[in-house]
Design a protein around this motif. Structure first.
Motif, PDB file in Angstrom:
ATOM      1  N   ILE A  32      -1.699  -9.260   8.699  1.00 15.33           N
ATOM      2  CA  ILE A  32      -2.463  -8.066   9.111  1.00 15.33           C
ATOM      3  C   ILE A  32      -1.934  -7.700  10.594  1.00 15.33           C
ATOM      4  O   ILE A  32      -2.476  -8.602  11.192  1.00 15.33           O
ATOM      5  N   LYS A  33      -1.098  -7.043  10.823  1.00 16.49           N
ATOM      6  CA  LYS A  33      -0.694  -6.815  11.850  1.00 16.49           C
ATOM      7  C   LYS A  33      -1.695  -5.419  12.450  1.00 16.49           C
ATOM      8  O   LYS A  33      -1.709  -6.000  14.776  1.00 16.49           O
ATOM      9  N   ASN A  34      -1.965  -5.263  12.651  1.00 17.22           N
ATOM     10  CA  ASN A  34      -2.954  -3.602  12.752  1.00 17.22           C
ATOM     11  C   ASN A  34      -3.471  -2.735  11.966  1.00 17.22           C
ATOM     12  O   ASN A  34      -4.056  -3.343  10.775  1.00 17.22           O
ATOM     13  N   GLU A  35      -4.410  -2.018  12.789  1.00 19.07           N
ATOM     14  CA  GLU A  35      -5.879  -1.608  11.743  1.00 19.07           C
ATOM     15  C   GLU A  35      -5.208  -0.276  10.490  1.00 19.07           C
ATOM     16  O   GLU A  35      -5.322   0.142   9.884  1.00 19.07           O
ATOM     17  N   ARG A  36      -4.007   0.519  11.015  1.00 20.11           N
ATOM     18  CA  ARG A  36      -3.038   0.878  10.131  1.00 20.11           C
ATOM     19  C   ARG A  36      -2.843  -0.264   8.758  1.00 20.11           C
ATOM     20  O   ARG A  36      -2.556   0.487   7.374  1.00 20.11           O
ATOM     21  N   GLN A  37      -2.351  -1.372   9.037  1.00 19.73           N
ATOM     22  CA  GLN A  37      -1.965  -1.948   7.797  1.00 19.73           C
ATOM     23  C   GLN A  37      -3.712  -1.766   7.450  1.00 19.73           C
ATOM     24  O   GLN A  37      -3.198  -2.580   5.804  1.00 19.73           O
ATOM     25  N   ALA A  38      -4.471  -2.126   7.626  1.00 19.34           N
ATOM     26  CA  ALA A  38      -5.611  -3.354   7.016  1.00 19.34           C
ATOM     27  C   ALA A  38      -6.721  -1.306   6.007  1.00 19.34           C
ATOM     28  O   ALA A  38      -6.910  -1.816   5.582  1.00 19.34           O
ATOM     29  N   ARG A  39      -6.201  -0.213   6.931  1.00 20.51           N
ATOM     30  CA  ARG A  39      -6.637   0.228   5.646  1.00 20.51           C
ATOM     31  C   ARG A  39      -6.443   0.692   4.747  1.00 20.51           C
ATOM     32  O   ARG A  39      -7.746   1.236   4.132  1.00 20.51           O
ATOM     33  N   PRO A  40      -5.375   0.414   4.087  1.00 17.43           N
ATOM     34  CA  PRO A  40      -5.648   0.647   2.608  1.00 17.43           C
ATOM     35  C   PRO A  40      -6.174  -0.080   1.645  1.00 17.43           C
ATOM     36  O   PRO A  40      -6.312  -0.250   1.057  1.00 17.43           O
ATOM     37  N   LEU A  41      -6.684  -1.028   2.650  1.00 15.37           N
ATOM     38  CA  LEU A  41      -6.951  -2.431   1.872  1.00 15.37           C
ATOM     39  C   LEU A  41      -8.677  -2.411   1.792  1.00 15.37           C
ATOM     40  O   LEU A  41      -9.447  -4.012   1.987  1.00 15.37           O
ATOM     41  N   LEU A  42      -8.889  -1.858   2.716  1.00 16.18           N
ATOM     42  CA  LEU A  42     -10.598  -1.969   3.491  1.00 16.18           C
ATOM     43  C   LEU A  42     -11.451  -1.868   1.961  1.00 16.18           C
ATOM     44  O   LEU A  42     -12.567  -2.284   1.736  1.00 16.18           O
ATOM     45  N   ARG A  43     -11.353  -0.876   1.027  1.00 15.25           N
ATOM     46  CA  ARG A  43     -12.437  -1.017  -0.243  1.00 15.25           C
ATOM     47  C   ARG A  43     -11.725  -2.155  -0.781  1.00 15.25           C
ATOM     48  O   ARG A  43     -12.613  -2.062  -1.896  1.00 15.25           O
ATOM     49  N   LEU A  44     -11.073  -2.626  -0.464  1.00 16.34           N
ATOM     50  CA  LEU A  44     -11.184  -4.884  -1.766  1.00 16.34           C
ATOM     51  C   LEU A  44     -11.886  -5.340  -0.451  1.00 16.34           C
ATOM     52  O   LEU A  44     -12.262  -5.868  -1.383  1.00 16.34           O
ATOM     53  N   ALA A  45     -12.588  -5.603   1.198  1.00 13.64           N
ATOM     54  CA  ALA A  45     -12.901  -5.950   1.281  1.00 13.64           C
ATOM     55  C   ALA A  45     -13.988  -7.079   0.890  1.00 13.64           C
ATOM     56  O   ALA A  45     -15.040  -7.946   0.493  1.00 13.64           O
ATOM     57  N   LYS A  46     -14.737  -5.758  -0.352  1.00 13.89           N
ATOM     58  CA  LYS A  46     -15.764  -6.631  -1.293  1.00 13.89           C
ATOM     59  C   LYS A  46     -15.351  -7.366  -2.256  1.00 13.89           C
ATOM     60  O   LYS A  46     -16.484  -8.430  -2.317  1.00 13.89           O
ATOM     61  N   ASN A  60      -3.438  -0.281  -4.889  1.00 15.72           N
ATOM     62  CA  ASN A  60      -3.517   0.248  -6.169  1.00 15.72           C
ATOM     63  C   ASN A  60      -3.005   0.027  -7.558  1.00 15.72           C
ATOM     64  O   ASN A  60      -3.589   0.138  -8.528  1.00 15.72           O
ATOM     65  N   ILE A  61      -1.386  -1.609  -7.365  1.00 15.87           N
ATOM     66  CA  ILE A  61      -1.820  -1.851  -7.585  1.00 15.87           C
ATOM     67  C   ILE A  61      -3.088  -2.957  -9.006  1.00 15.87           C
ATOM     68  O   ILE A  61      -3.182  -3.006 -10.051  1.00 15.87           O
ATOM     69  N   VAL A  62      -3.323  -3.682  -7.763  1.00 15.94           N
ATOM     70  CA  VAL A  62      -4.272  -4.299  -8.436  1.00 15.94           C
ATOM     71  C   VAL A  62      -5.869  -4.075  -8.735  1.00 15.94           C
ATOM     72  O   VAL A  62      -6.573  -4.654  -9.497  1.00 15.94           O
ATOM     73  N   ALA A  63      -5.943  -2.719  -7.597  1.00 17.13           N
ATOM     74  CA  ALA A  63      -7.155  -1.955  -8.244  1.00 17.13           C
ATOM     75  C   ALA A  63      -6.913  -0.418  -7.970  1.00 17.13           C
ATOM     76  O   ALA A  63      -7.365   0.120  -7.144  1.00 17.13           O
ATOM     77  N   PRO A  64      -6.654  -0.377  -9.048  1.00 17.70           N
ATOM     78  CA  PRO A  64      -6.188   1.440  -8.846  1.00 17.70           C
ATOM     79  C   PRO A  64      -7.375   2.501  -8.763  1.00 17.70           C
ATOM     80  O   PRO A  64      -8.827   2.318  -9.030  1.00 17.70           O
ATOM     81  N   MET A  65      -7.243   3.731  -7.871  1.00 17.97           N
ATOM     82  CA  MET A  65      -7.772   4.070  -6.911  1.00 17.97           C
ATOM     83  C   MET A  65      -8.166   5.442  -8.580  1.00 17.97           C
ATOM     84  O   MET A  65      -7.752   5.724  -9.163  1.00 17.97           O
ATOM     85  N   PRO A  66      -9.606   5.815  -9.283  1.00 17.83           N
ATOM     86  CA  PRO A  66      -9.828   6.714 -10.111  1.00 17.83           C
ATOM     87  C   PRO A  66      -9.722   7.729  -9.828  1.00 17.83           C
ATOM     88  O   PRO A  66     -10.285   8.505  -8.910  1.00 17.83           O
TER      89      PRO A  66
END
Length: 529
Positions: A93-107, A136-142
């Motif tokens: 992960i090179k920057n904050e923009r790449q980490a933004r869609p993964l934030l909901r999977l941090a837990k 979205n493939i690993v954990a689709p958003m409801p």
């Protein structure tokens, strides 16, 4: 907007300029992520209270507003959580923009790692969209369907009618507070955002589209209170100044890089020209030497032709004139002078007839050496090319006066060299260092004194040399098994390849007629033969 002079733009290469721009933005992203640890320390230790700030959001808005304020700091902290939770894959992960869609999977670290792995499989250098698609493939958003809400009939240019103390939840996955709930206690500053107070006391300005409740207004005109309008104007001015500063730094960096590249190219060209000049100079020297040699050979050829012609004339004159008329071609005085020169030359040389009657007592090599020296002196006096070639053949050197003279001086040292070496070998016990202290002086005639020594003497020297030289197993060594209890202990093989890490490849003699030719072994499994 960043602009460059036309002269500088013409000298730049597109690939170099594009790579430099990408490297600059990558460096900015790295610096942002590096600052997160310091920001986390300020938040966890509550050091902002020393400056009089009541909470962390107030500190961010007061001190870090030019860098995006509390919203941007929250985004960076969220990116830090993602990187820590990803473990070894966090470096992808090179920057904050790449980490933004993964934030909901941090837990859920397992799903987070699976999403990063999936993004890397689809693209070795993934972008924000690649990480978002993998998440979205690993954990689709409801899909949350917002309840139907009738737009209130409010007058134009009025603020949206939102009930006080309304409880809302952040529904946007890209928001740092995704999934958390808060209360709307204050009036909205505009038609598209609300001020939400969270349980920890922090107040954030949240877009209506990021909330789960439907908050709408008939008003299309965007109005701000005076305080917010002044703050926005200050932010715009600071943003403009920051952009100008970054443009200036980028322009200076590009100019410095272009100058450095130009200097490097000029330096390389100078070095290439210097090397070419040196090579050309060496070639000219070699050509000049070759021309000098050819000129010397040409002169010698002319002299040889003249001497040959003179010899033919003398032989022809001798055949035509009787012995009584010999005085006409050579006077008596010339005969006396020639006899004196020959007599003087013979006094300086070694009498070959004496060598034939009584050879030297040492050995035949000494006899040949003396014969070569005699022929050399004779060739000098009589200017006889055949005698010179014979002397060179006997002495083992080139048929030139200089080479024969050097070889003669070397061979004059031969008796002394053999005598001193035999004195060392005559000792009961001698070392290689003692032998080398004497032999080093006569290294130039090693082949000559080695031929003078007997087989027993050369064996003693070889044995002393092997005693000080460490024996190593290497390519070409003849080896056998080191284990005496092994069945093929006496088998013989040859090392054909060094595999490194103390391993070698051995070809055994008893496998020559079989399909398997070689096998791998460690050095401690083998012994030298």
């Amino acid at each position: 907007m960043l602009t460059l002079d036309r002269e500088i733009l013409g000298e730049l290469d597109y690939d170099d300029l594009n790579s430099s721009i990408k490297d600059t933005f990558a460096a900015l992203d790295r610096f942002e992520l590096q600052a997160v640890e310091q920001i986390r320390l300020m938040h966890d230790e509550q050091m902002y209270r020393i400056a009089g700030y009541k909470n962390f959001s107030e500190y961010c808005q007061g001190e870090l507003h030019i860098y995006g304020g509390y919203r941007r700091i929250n985004q960076l902290l969220g990116a830090s959580k993602v990187i820590v939770a990803a473990g070894e894959l966090g470096s992808q992960i090179k920057n904050e923009r790449q980490a933004r869609p993964l934030l909901r999977l941090a837990k859920e670290p397992e799903k987070l790692i699976a999403a990063i792995t999936l993004a890397l499989e689809s693209n070795p250098d993934p972008s924000e969209s690649d990480f978002a698609a993998a998440a979205n493939i690993v954990a689709p958003m409801p899909r949350v369907r917002k309840p139907f809400h009738q737009e209130p009939l409010v007058p134009k240019n009025q603020e949206p009618m939102v009930p006080k103390n309304m409880k809302v939840t952040i529904s946007s996955p890209s928001h740092p507070r995704y999934g958390e709930s808060g209360v709307i206690e204050a009036s909205a500053p505009n038609n598209s955002q609300q001020i939400v107070t969270f349980p920890d006391g922090e107040r954030l300005l949240v877009n209506n589209t990021d909330l789960d409740a439907a908050i709408v207004s008939d008003s299309t005109e965007r109005t701000y209170p005076k305080v917010y309008a002044e703050a926005l104007a200050a932010l715009k001015e600071q943003h403009k100044l920051e952009l100008e500063r970054l443009e200036q730094e980028l322009r200076i960096g590009l100019q410095a890089e272009v100058s450095a590249r130009a200097e490097a190219q000029v330096s390389e060209q100078i070095q290439s020209l210097q090397q070419l000049y040196n090579q050309q100079k060496e070639q000219n020297i070699q050509l000049q030497q070759r021309l000098d040699e050819m000129e010397g050979l040409r002169k010698l050829d002319i002299e040889n032709q003249q001497l040959h012609q003179r010899i033919q004339e003398l032989e022809h004159a001798l055949e035509e004139r009787p012995s009584l008329q010999w005085g006409n071609t050579m006077t008596q005085q010339a005969t006396i002078v020639l006899n004196k020169q020959v007599k003087l030359a013979l006094e300086k040389t070694i009498d070959l007839r004496t060598l034939a009657l009584e050879p030297p007592k040492e050995n035949a090599t000494e006899c040949l050496r003396l014969m070569g020296m005699a022929l050399k002196n004779l060739s000098v006096v009589m200017n006889n090319t055949q005698a010179l070639e014979a002397a060179a053949l006997i002495l083992g050197t080139s048929p030139t006066q200089e080479a024969i003279a050097i070889r003669t001086e070397q061979l004059q040292l031969l008796p002394q060299a053999v005598r001193e070496i035999r004195q060392v070998l005559a000792r009961i016990e001698f070392t290689w260092q003692e032998f080398w202290a004497v032999a080093e002086k006569y290294e130039v005639i090693k082949a000559d004194y080695w031929a003078e020594l007997t087989t027993q003497e050369t064996d003693l020297i070889t044995k002393a040399q092997k005693a000080v030289a460490p024996q190593l197993i290497q390519v070409g060594s003849i080896v056998a098994y080191a284990d005496p209890y092994y069945t093929l202990y006496n088998a013989r093989g040859e090392v054909v390849e060094d595999l490194g890490e103390d391993e070698v490849l051995v070809a055994w003699d008893h496998w020559k007629n079989e399909g398997k030719k070689t096998s791998r072994y460690f050095l401690n499994e083998l012994r030298l033969l």
